[in-house]
Design an enzyme around this catalytic site. Sequence first.
Site, mmCIF file in Angstrom:
data_model
loop_
_atom_site.group_PDB
_atom_site.id
_atom_site.type_symbol
_atom_site.label_atom_id
_atom_site.label_comp_id
_atom_site.label_asym_id
_atom_site.label_seq_id
_atom_site.Cartn_x
_atom_site.Cartn_y
_atom_site.Cartn_z
ATOM 1 N N PRO A 125 -7.440 4.672 11.338
ATOM 2 C CA PRO A 125 -6.558 4.850 12.497
ATOM 3 C C PRO A 125 -5.086 4.581 12.208
ATOM 4 C CG PRO A 125 -7.859 2.836 12.718
ATOM 5 C CD PRO A 125 -8.429 3.604 11.547
ATOM 6 N N ASN A 126 -4.275 5.410 12.847
ATOM 7 C CA ASN A 126 -2.808 5.333 12.821
ATOM 8 C C ASN A 126 -2.187 5.824 11.516
ATOM 9 O OD1 ASN A 126 -2.326 4.121 15.491
ATOM 10 N ND2 ASN A 126 -3.454 2.381 14.651
ATOM 11 N N ARG B 299 5.659 5.788 11.520
ATOM 12 C CA ARG B 299 5.068 4.502 11.887
ATOM 13 C C ARG B 299 5.672 3.357 11.065
ATOM 14 N NH1 ARG B 299 -0.954 2.467 10.080
ATOM 15 N NH2 ARG B 299 -0.883 0.581 11.324
ATOM 16 N N TYR C 198 5.500 0.641 6.014
ATOM 17 C CA TYR C 198 4.657 1.660 5.376
ATOM 18 C C TYR C 198 5.435 2.719 4.603
ATOM 19 C CZ TYR C 198 1.101 -0.534 8.238
ATOM 20 O OH TYR C 198 0.257 -1.455 8.795
ATOM 21 N N ASN D 124 -8.734 3.979 2.861
ATOM 22 C CA ASN D 124 -7.834 3.086 3.589
ATOM 23 C C ASN D 124 -8.375 3.043 5.012
ATOM 24 O OD1 ASN D 124 -5.874 1.668 4.908
ATOM 25 N ND2 ASN D 124 -4.144 2.745 3.974
ATOM 26 N N ALA E 233 -6.874 -0.598 10.305
ATOM 27 C CA ALA E 233 -7.255 -1.767 11.104
ATOM 28 C C ALA E 233 -8.752 -2.060 11.058
ATOM 29 C CB ALA E 233 -6.796 -1.578 12.542
ATOM 30 N N GLU F 292 -10.874 0.480 -2.273
ATOM 31 C CA GLU F 292 -10.186 0.114 -1.026
ATOM 32 C C GLU F 292 -8.680 0.086 -1.305
ATOM 33 O OE1 GLU F 292 -11.339 -3.763 0.421
ATOM 34 O OE2 GLU F 292 -9.772 -3.767 1.952
ATOM 35 N N HIS G 201 -4.709 -0.307 0.431
ATOM 36 C CA HIS G 201 -3.782 -0.587 1.538
ATOM 37 C C HIS G 201 -2.361 -0.369 1.045
ATOM 38 C CE1 HIS G 201 -7.017 -2.085 3.955
ATOM 39 N NE2 HIS G 201 -7.438 -2.759 2.902
ATOM 40 N N ARG H 88 1.256 -10.547 5.182
ATOM 41 C CA ARG H 88 1.508 -10.237 6.591
ATOM 42 C C ARG H 88 0.766 -11.232 7.500
ATOM 43 N NH1 ARG H 88 0.620 -4.044 7.435
ATOM 44 N NH2 ARG H 88 1.673 -4.608 9.385
HETATM 45 C C1 DQA Z 1 -3.072 -0.864 6.208
HETATM 46 C C2 DQA Z 1 -3.000 -2.350 6.541
HETATM 47 C C3 DQA Z 1 -3.781 -2.652 7.790
HETATM 48 O O1 DQA Z 1 -3.682 -4.056 8.097
HETATM 49 C C4 DQA Z 1 -3.224 -1.883 8.961
HETATM 50 O O2 DQA Z 1 -4.019 -2.101 10.124
HETATM 51 C C5 DQA Z 1 -3.074 -0.434 8.695
HETATM 52 C C6 DQA Z 1 -2.630 0.011 7.367
HETATM 53 C C7 DQA Z 1 -2.192 -0.495 4.984
HETATM 54 O O3 DQA Z 1 -2.380 0.595 4.460
HETATM 55 O O4 DQA Z 1 -1.324 -1.276 4.598
HETATM 56 O O5 DQA Z 1 -3.216 0.392 9.584
HETATM 57 O O6 DQA Z 1 -4.419 -0.543 5.870
#
Ligand code: DQA
Length: 146
Positions: A9-10, A17, A22, A73, A76, A97, A99, A106
Amino acid sequence: MRTLVLNGPNLGRLGSREPSIYGATTYADLVALCERTGRELGLDVEVRQTDHEGEMLGWLHEAADAGVPVVLNAAAWTHYSVAVRDACSQLTGPLLEVHISNVHKREDFRSHSYLSEIATGVIVGLGVRGYTLALRWIAEEHSAEA
Ligand code: DQA
């Protein structure tokens, strides 16, 4: 070798964003980067993103059945979804995995991942290059096996 790059998501809003966290790379740029890297490495890369957990579970089931490597990725969901973890546990190929941000620098809740203990490896905090590094590992691992 077929490889799935799955985004939660997102992440479709990359570029607009929170760019201070990011970066300025858009989701379309990320897709192009992964596809280009895949071509360079001889991987058949497919990049997907969803804001819907059930859709992500379906893609993970598909990856499990096909035995393909997954770069994930989970955004959340990483921090709270037992369902995504259970789907990842069924994977038969490697799970990387990724990020974009350094989740350990954070908020506290981002330091815990439901996925890291079942992942083959984890890349955090290296921006979108984390995806290309993950793809390189998959290509190298595959050629080492061949
Ligand atoms: C994320 C880190 C997560 O904590 C966050 O909710 C994201 C992006 C990252 O790519 O840094 O949506 O996965």
